[in-house]
Scaffold this motif. Structure first.
Motif, PDB file in Angstrom:
ATOM      1  N   ASN A 404      10.851 -59.821  11.109  1.00  0.00           N
ATOM      2  CA  ASN A 404      11.904 -59.786  12.142  1.00  0.00           C
ATOM      3  C   ASN A 404      12.806 -58.568  11.912  1.00  0.00           C
ATOM      4  N   GLY A 434      10.267 -62.804  15.686  1.00  0.00           N
ATOM      5  CA  GLY A 434      11.654 -63.262  15.697  1.00  0.00           C
ATOM      6  C   GLY A 434      12.338 -62.635  16.894  1.00  0.00           C
ATOM      7  N   GLY A 544       9.105 -66.622  14.552  1.00  0.00           N
ATOM      8  CA  GLY A 544       9.995 -66.613  13.402  1.00  0.00           C
ATOM      9  C   GLY A 544      10.317 -68.024  12.972  1.00  0.00           C
TER      10      GLY A 544
END
Lengths: 781, 268
Positions: A404, A434, A544
């Motif tokens: 992320n 994410g 995520g």
């Protein structure tokens, strides 16, 4: 002396034999009674003739029933045997001398000289009625006759000297084949036998005692030897990459005090370390090498003390051994764009593994946060060393995780092409989704896009609606996700739903880099995608929220582990090419073979989705691991000699194998298998194994004559024999077994069958039929 | 007029500053050629973290709004993205497992939660969760502390609350903090249960929530004594550290960070 005897060719069973004998006896007794009983009108001569016919018929019946033969034998008296066992092993080719300065002489020549000098003694043995047999022994033993016996022809090339076996073979001689009793044995040897000397329990002494005759031993060695020998090697079968491992060798020196040379350590034929060596006056010196293997795999290491001039043998200067280098600590770089529960879960998992050296960089505050911060606040934050991580040290990582991560915001964009090259060259990359990174299009470099199986050119955005992934067919078989299907969790109903998804699309080139989608979003988009570009491996997880697989009210535990752990540990094993995750494997049935033993190679091919891959053409070859690298005379560009090669096509289960005959000579070899026509893929599609071919035993390891002399002396002492030196000559009256047992020996035999040829049958019919006819004519029937 | 001219100058200066800072982002894609689509996009949705508070029979919320205020500060100071309205969960609720962090405040006592609730809390900790206990009495009544210790003794048999050492990474997970201040300054340390390489439970006894909470008026509800505003700022910093520890665990204990901090003499 000649003699004859009657022998039966067929003896019926007890019942049959009794029946025949009873019939014959009854017939003769009955005929005898008839003969003795006067009958009017029958003369005694006629009665006697009838009795004779009965007896002849009965004898003819016996001859036919028992297949009687006449045996004519010529015999002579046989004296006891005296067996000479001459050592024909390679150590007998070593030259040594009685003292420094004297001319060295090969041990085998010394024994031959002894043999010739002892002609009188040998003649005396024959005069004493001893039957002399000469045998040479090495791995086994064989008789010498004629010229070979007269000249004591020895090759001194056998790779071992097994006197125990030779004595056992003497004890096993069948008396029916050779009835001459064994009276004594004379051993001509340097005493350097294969088997370990274990005092009273020495198998050699036990075998000698079992023979029950005195053994006279004659030492062929001389005390002054010039030689360097690598006698003992201490090396483990395993080592860990980048960890120091020690290999030690004991080097025994004789007669070379002060001589300078060097001891060399090679890996797969290439010199990796050298140590200077100064020979001591005598005795052993230990040389140690400390090396840190720089890559995983199976290697042939070899330690050699370079020969010096005048050495008795250069063949005992080197020893090779196979070492499997394993991964010790995995060096992982974990970069995250913000702290969250997903980062925490992965960090905890990686940090828990003592084999992972984790280097983490998490962005804890953004530029706008910094603007708001009190400039005097004591922070523990440190600068993000982008240049150091992604330029200088990138190649030192086994695994890079972009979690992320908004690369462009943190000046990592300029390094993205380096990450692409890192993967091409064999690195492992993980990209986790994410709300940044994949979502915001932070990986736009073409060089990186080229190695990633999802399209990085377009920001995917983030979908936070909960969903349950679908396991694909490839996912059911792949080592990363196979546990889901094996645990009956394929429908995901028992697993936690995930609540973030980056709706990525597969890249156009995904098929070219061997990608496979293991998990999909219910709407069909890729969730967990893997690829094998170049020599590296890539995994993209477009969510995520995988942390939820490790933290849930009703979390199923699979084989004692959380689903999150199974997923990520499987992923890491695959990314780091744990051997269990290779798609082409090659095995040998052993790491070390005895000379002449067959060698079996086995390969197995798996598809990108880890199904057995049938019909794959695999080219294989076997080649030596040579020493050209440190041989000044060798051409470094000379092509490697391929000793054996071919092509396999894998069967329905993805397997193929080949058994090589034992034609390889002593040395180190490399077997390589490669998917045919896929040479560009390099190590990704190649498998390699190394192996050694060694001679049985360690014939030339220790050559000093002293221990051999001691052993020969003990052997003579244990059996009541004498221990002599070659210079002493052979004794005219060697120690023999006290009770001399001469035996009769059959020199020839001739059998004349009585029962065959129809004569006995005719006699039987004439006698018994004639008796019946005569009886009828005279009225006795 | 003067004011207008100054405004124009200020506007022009602002544009220049914007132009000077803008290329940082604009240049990044330029290194690799033009991007397809937008050149840079802020996240369309954000992965947020919740800061749930446990609701139980009794005085479960002695400092209302403390977590909400901490969420605001975390957003302002760090890259964490807490939800704007932290949730409230019960121990028996499945929502307990939506977040591996739980804030448990209390004053005077922590009543027995019941077998099911305690089993759920035990599983919460076993799976990797972390519980922050906050004693609102600030050291004047040890009842809550006693009940927390008893609860933890039941759900983590064999484990005991012990002093968290001053060099624990908790004190440097974001700020370098010396003392775990709250509304009060009674204790110079916190208690915790350290197992499996992490703090599973943390007990703060200086009324951390009391230092964080604001009333509807926007003013802080309770005064911090004896340090006043400075003490409150340190309380916020310690609270930020706790959340950074909860999300990054011992990240700041990594060798690279320790060596850098020591080299710069920012931490001893």
């Amino acid at each position: 002396m000649e003699r004859w005897r009657i022998t039966a060719g067929h003896v019926p069973g007890p019942f049959g034999l009794a029946l025949v004998l009873i019939a014959v006896v009854f017939a003769i007794v009955e005929a005898a009674r008839a003969y003795r009983k006067p009958v009017p009108g029958v003369s005694p001569r006629l009665r006697a003739g009838l009795f004779a016919l009965r007896c002849a018929g009965a004898l003819a019946l016996l001859a036919v029933a028992l297949e009687l033969s006449l045996s004519f034998e010529t015999t002579s008296a046989a004296g006891p045997r005296l067996v000479i066992l001459a050592d024909d092993s390679a150590s007998m080719s070593i030259a040594d001398a009685g003292a420094p300065g004297q001319e060295a002489m090969r041990r085998v020549d010394r024994v031959r000289d002894l043999w010739q000098r002892s002609a009188d003694a040998r003649a005396a043995w024959k005069e004493q009625g001893l039957a002399v047999q000469v045998r040479r022994f090495g791995e086994g033993s064989e008789a010498l006759t004629g010229e070979a016996e007269a000249n004591l022809e020895l090759t001194a090339r056998q790779p071992a000297s097994d006197l125990t076996r030779a004595l056992a073979e003497l004890a096993a001689v069948d008396p029916a084949v050779d009835p001459r009793p064994l009276a004594g044995v004379i051993v001509l040897s340097d005493g350097l036998f294969d088997r370990t000397d274990r005092g009273a329990d020495d198998p050699l002494v036990l075998a000698a005692r079992e023979l029950g005759v005195p053994i006279t031993t004659v030492s062929a060695g001389a005390p002054h030897l010039v030689d360097l020998a690598l006698t003992e090697l201490r090396a483990g079968e395993f080592a860990f990459v980048e960890n120091v491992v020690e290999f030690a060798a004991d080097i025994e020196a004789h007669g070379l005090e002060g001589a300078r040379t060097e001891v060399v350590l090679r890996r797969d034929g290439q010199v990796v370390a050298t140590e200077p060596f100064v020979a001591p006056a005598s005795g052993e010196t230990t040389v140690r090498f400390e090396v840190a293997p720089d890559r995983v795999g199976q290697f042939v290491y070899e330690i050699e003390v370079r020969p010096v001039e005048g050495e008795a043998s250069p063949h005992n200067n080197r020893r090779a051994f196979v070492v499997k280098v394993l991964r010790d600590k995995v060096r992982a770089l974990h970069v995250a764009g913000r702290p969250d529960w997903d980062v925490r879960a992965l960090r905890t998992l990686l940090g828990r593994d003592p084999n992972v050296e984790l280097l983490s960089y998490y962005i804890l505050r953004g530029a706008d946060d910094a603007d708001r911060e009190d400039p005097l606040a004591p922070l523990s934050l440190i600068a993000f060393p982008t240049d150091e991580l992604f330029k200088e040290q990138l190649g030192s990582f086994d695994l890079v995780i972009l979690h992320n991560f908004d690369a462009l915001n943190h000046q990592v964009g300029r390094y993205l092409p380096d990450i692409g090259r890192y993967v091409e060259e064999g690195g492992a990359l993980v990209m986790i989704g994410g709300d940044m990174g994949l979502a915001t299009g932070d990986y736009p470099a073409p060089a990186l896009s080229a190695v990633v199986p999802v399209d990085l050119r377009v920001p995917t955005g983030l979908d936070t609606e909960a969903f349950r992934p679908a396991v694909t067919d490839a996912g059911r078989r792949h080592p990363i996700t196979a546990w889901i299907d094996h645990s009956g969790l394929s429908d995901w109903s028992a697993l936690p739903a995930l609540d973030s998804y980056n709706p990525a699309k597969l890249a156009r080139h995904e098929a070219e880099i061997g990608s496979a989608v293991l998990l999909r979003h219910p709407e069909g988009g890729p969730l967990l995608t893997i690829a094998e570009p170049g020599r590296g491996r890539v995994l993209v997880l477009s969510t995520g929220a995988s942390w939820r697989l490790g933290f849930h009210a009703d979390l199923p535990i699979v084989d004692g582990a959380r689903p999150y752990d199974l997923l990520w540990l499987g992923a890491i094993r695959w990314l780091l090419r744990d051997s269990a995750a290779d798609r082409l494997t090659l095995e040998t049935d052993r790491p070390t073979y005895l000379l002449g033993a067959p060698i079996t190679l086995r390969a197995a091919a798996l598809s990108p989705s880890y199904a057995p891959e049938a019909g794959v053409e695999v080219a294989w070859r076997v080649q030596p691991l040579g020493h050209a690298a440190d041989d000044p005379g060798a051409d470094p560009n000379a092509p490697v000699t391929i000793l054996s090669q071919g092509t396999w096509t894998t069967d329905a289960l993805g397997r193929a194998s080949e058994t090589l005959g034992g034609g390889l000579s002593v040395g180190a070899y490399e077997a390589v298998a490669q998917r045919a026509g896929d040479e560009s893929a390099g190590a990704a599609q190649q498998a390699r194994r190394v192996f050694l071919v060694q001679a049985a035993g360690r014939e030339l390891t220790r050559l000093a004559s002293g221990p051999g002399d001691e052993r020969l002396e003990r052997l003579a002492e244990a059996t009541g024999g004498r221990w002599l030196r070659a210079g002493d000559g052979l004794p005219a009256e060697p120690p023999l077994k006290a009770e001399r047992q001469d035996r009769e020996r059959v020199d020839s035999r001739r059998d004349v069958p009585v029962w065959s040829g129809g004569f006995a049958m005719l006699l039987l019919v004439l006698c018994l039929g004639g008796e019946v006819l005569v009886r009828r004519r005279i009225g006795l029937a | 007029m003067l004011r207008t001219r100054r405004s124009l100058l200020a506007g022009a200066a602002g544009l220049c500053a914007a132009a000077a800072t803008r290329p940082l982002r604009a240049q990044e894609p330029g290194l690799f050629g033009p991007l397809i689509g937008d050149e840079f996009r802020e996240p369309t949705a954000v992965l947020t973290v919740d800061l749930p508070q446990l609701q139980y029979p009794g005085k479960w919320n002695p400092r209302p709004g403390a977590m909400r205020e901490l969420a605001v500060e975390l957003r302002l100071r760090t890259r964490l993205e807490p939800v704007r309205e932290p949730s409230v969960v019960t121990a028996e609720s499945r929502k307990l497992f939506d977040t591996p962090f739980l804030y448990v405040a209390g004053e005077g006592q922590l009543p027995a939660l019941g077998g099911a609730a305690e089993t759920a809390l035990g599983r919460f900790l076993d799976l990797g969760g972390m519980i922050l206990f906050d004693a609102a009495d600030g050291g004047t009544d040890l009842g809550f502390e006693r009940d927390v210790a008893a609860l933890l003794g039941r759900i983590l048999p064999g484990a005991a609350l012990t002093r968290v050492a001053a060099d624990h990474v908790l004190y440097r997970s974001f700020y370098l903090v010396d003392t775990p201040l709250g509304r009060t300054n009674t204790f110079d340390h916190v208690l915790g249960i350290h197992e499996e390489g992490r703090l599973k439970a943390l007990l703060v006894r200086n009324d951390l929530g009391g230092a964080l909470a604001r009333g509807e008026s926007g003013l802080f509800t309770w005064p911090c004594t004896p340090g006043g505003a400075d003490q409150r700022e340190w309380a916020f910093r310690f609270a930020v550290n706790i959340l950074l520890y909860a999300t990054c665990t011992d990240y700041k204990a990594d060798r690279a960070h320790v060596e850098t901090l020591l080299r710069n003499r920012r931490w001893r």
